[in-house]
Design an enzyme around this catalytic site. Structure first.
Site, PDB file in Angstrom:
ATOM      1  N   HIS A 279      -3.259 -12.170  -6.229  1.00  0.00           N
ATOM      2  CA  HIS A 279      -3.554 -11.590  -4.915  1.00  0.00           C
ATOM      3  C   HIS A 279      -4.140 -10.198  -5.071  1.00  0.00           C
ATOM      4  CE1 HIS A 279       0.054  -8.921  -4.404  1.00  0.00           C
ATOM      5  NE2 HIS A 279       0.709  -9.861  -5.029  1.00  0.00           N
ATOM      6  N   ASP A 291       1.705  -5.423  -9.427  1.00  0.00           N
ATOM      7  CA  ASP A 291       1.775  -6.332  -8.280  1.00  0.00           C
ATOM      8  C   ASP A 291       0.601  -6.063  -7.347  1.00  0.00           C
ATOM      9  OD1 ASP A 291       2.671  -8.165  -6.421  1.00  0.00           O
ATOM     10  OD2 ASP A 291       4.192  -6.839  -5.574  1.00  0.00           O
ATOM     11  N   GLU A 323      -1.271 -11.317   0.474  1.00  0.00           N
ATOM     12  CA  GLU A 323      -0.065 -12.025   0.027  1.00  0.00           C
ATOM     13  C   GLU A 323       1.177 -11.292   0.490  1.00  0.00           C
ATOM     14  OE1 GLU A 323       3.364 -12.642  -2.691  1.00  0.00           O
ATOM     15  OE2 GLU A 323       2.184 -10.824  -2.393  1.00  0.00           O
ATOM     16  N   GLU A 324       1.125  -9.960   0.433  1.00  0.00           N
ATOM     17  CA  GLU A 324       2.307  -9.171   0.761  1.00  0.00           C
ATOM     18  C   GLU A 324       2.718  -9.321   2.219  1.00  0.00           C
ATOM     19  OE1 GLU A 324       3.996  -8.048  -1.470  1.00  0.00           O
ATOM     20  OE2 GLU A 324       2.778  -7.376  -3.152  1.00  0.00           O
ATOM     21  N   ASP A 349       1.431 -13.617 -10.765  1.00  0.00           N
ATOM     22  CA  ASP A 349       1.940 -12.600  -9.836  1.00  0.00           C
ATOM     23  C   ASP A 349       3.370 -12.223 -10.196  1.00  0.00           C
ATOM     24  OD1 ASP A 349       2.334 -10.854  -7.732  1.00  0.00           O
ATOM     25  OD2 ASP A 349       2.654 -12.426  -6.237  1.00  0.00           O
ATOM     26  N   HIS A 420       7.050  -2.814  -5.784  1.00  0.00           N
ATOM     27  CA  HIS A 420       6.924  -2.230  -4.450  1.00  0.00           C
ATOM     28  C   HIS A 420       7.355  -0.768  -4.385  1.00  0.00           C
ATOM     29  CE1 HIS A 420       7.173  -6.473  -2.350  1.00  0.00           C
ATOM     30  NE2 HIS A 420       6.193  -6.367  -3.235  1.00  0.00           N
TER      31      HIS A 420
END
Length: 465
Positions: A279, A291, A323-324, A349, A420
């Site tokens: 992604h 990520d 995607e998130e 991922d 994140h």
């Protein structure tokens, strides 16, 4: 070349079937060995991640940086000589974090490191003040008497521990994803969670959340794991704890982003695709190196390595949008494409550490092809896995439509230290480990593209009566 992996025992391994001699021709197998070794020596995967994180940086869906990433991907596909490059429009949310701060106001005043959860509403100007009510999980919150929650700020202290497979993420993430609505239904005025992470730092972890329709939206944030530990120690003093949190988030009208797709056209079966994806979007706190910048670099580089071998089937690289935000680009891709053309799919991922296991979810009649592939992967210290793979987040929605998938399982022991957070940056990537990923992805995609036997869709599952 020296082995790239520490020795690992086989976990959940299944015996591979006897290999059909004609499922993949000898010449292709020889080329796959050469491809693997060549990819190990290439820095392209790392160079792509470096370019993406330095020249674009954070890529939050709906923001100008998101479109900059789309342009970057198109340009890189062209630079690498992909045969076909195109975009698929995707409507995405546009939410921005803004300013965030929090502090304990009583009984022992001190600041907290906090970040807003994705899509959270803002607090009132000047912040949201309230007493904390403590829970260990969403399940415990569900069982709570609303009288104990009403008018308070819910705090959920669900904890993660390090694991090779990152197993506890799925059991702790509920606090982030649905905790705010569960708390609001009980009368809470706000939500704070312990970051969904395995680090011991003051970097709070963000991530997407979902508001339940018809339930009042309340502000939601995550504090760092270090502050969470301190908060629980303070709770032991037996005095009420009050906090003030201030989140200046903003929501805008939806924007258009894109799935960006590059193809290496198959020489014999151009309409049959091997889909390898990642992604393109990321959260805004770090630069999205792990990520999912790493995944972008891995799959683009793998396809490029294969290009000169003129694969029989088309290699399709899909860089999914948003995607998130909840697999938004993946769902658009699923609904707009003929999925019967996809003969195998997988997504990278889960960071950039070494791959240690090869899992599949393919038709039983095609397990011999996978056995051939594993023989070429074995020198990379990649173990045989099982036939229960999910394929990766965006790809996980495809098996229900009959699409076979695979997973190249990475070492996720420290992935959730950085996930994140502002600490998701390029320096966390080891170029040698990333090259091992590229080598493995190159082998799987190439040999599946070369398989002479028919690649079958997944068997339909029998409905339960």
């Amino acid at each position: 070349m020296k082995s790239l992996l520490l020795p690992l025992t086989m976990v959940g391994a299944l015996a591979m079937p006897a290999i059909a001699n004609d499922s993949i021709d000898k010449a292709s197998l020889e080329k796959a060995h050469q491809l693997r070794d060549s990819a190990l020596r290439s820095n392209l995967g790392y160079d792509l991640v470096e370019s993406l994180t330095v020249e674009v940086g954070p890529r939050l869906a709906g923001t100008p940086a998101d479109l900059l990433a789309v342009k970057w991907a198109e340009d890189k596909f062209k630079e690498l000589g992909f045969d076909k490059i195109y975009k698929q429009p995707v409507e995405v949310r546009h939410w921005e974090r803004g300013f965030a701060k929090a502090s304990i106001t009583a009984p022992f005043p001190q600041p907290l490191a906090i970040t807003a959860l994705g899509d959270s509403v803002a607090t009132p100007k000047g912040g949201l003040k309230g007493e904390l009510v403590f829970f260990d999980s969403v399940a415990e919150l569900r069982e709570a008497d609303p009288k104990t929650v009403k008018g308070k700020i819910v705090y959920i202290d669900a904890r993660m521990h390090r694991h090779l497979e990152g197993k506890e993420y799925s059991t702790t993430v509920a606090g982030r994803s649905i905790g705010s609505s569960v708390a609001s239904e009980k009368g809470a005025i706000g939500l704070i969670i312990r970051s969904i992470g395995t680090d011991s730092s003051r970097f709070p972890h963000t991530g997407n959340m979902n508001y339940k329709d018809g339930v009042k939206k309340i502000p939601a944030g995550a504090i760092s794991t270090s502050d969470a530990m301190m908060l629980m120690q303070m709770k032991k003093r037996g005095k009420p704890i009050s906090v003030n949190m201030e989140l200046e988030t903003r929501a805008y009208s939806p924007k258009t982003s894109y799935n960006v797709i590059g193809e290496i056209t198959g020489s014999k079966y151009p309409d049959e695709h091997i889909l390898i994806g990642a992604h393109l979007d990321s959260w805004d706190e770090g630069t999205g190196a792990l990520d999912d910048g790493a995944g972008v670099g891995i799959v683009m580089s793998a396809a490029y390595q294969i290009k000169k071998l003129k694969p029989k089937r088309t290699i399709r690289v899909v860089l999914f949008a948003n995607e998130e935000g909840g697999l938004v680009g993946a769902k658009e891709y699923r609904d707009a494409n003929d999925l019967s053309k996809i003969k195998l799919a997988g997504e990278s991922d889960f960071g950039a550490r070494n791959i240690w296991r090869f899992d599949t979810q393919v038709h039983p009649d095609n397990l011999d092809v996978m056995a051939h592939i594993h023989k070429v992967l074995k020198p990379l210290s990649i173990n045989t896995g099982n036939n229960k793979a999910g394929g990766g987040p965006d790809v996980s929605i495809l098996p229900a439509k009959g699409v076979p998938v695979f997973s190249l399982r990475q070492d996720g022991t420290d992935y959730f230290d950085y996930h994140h957070t502002p600490n998701d940056t390029l320096d966390k990537i080891n170029p040698t480990e990333l090259a091992q990923n590229v080598a493995a992805w190159s082998v799987v995609a190439y040999l599946t593209a070369q398989a002479d036997e028919k690649l079958l869709p997944l068997p339909k599952k029998k409905s339960k009566k």
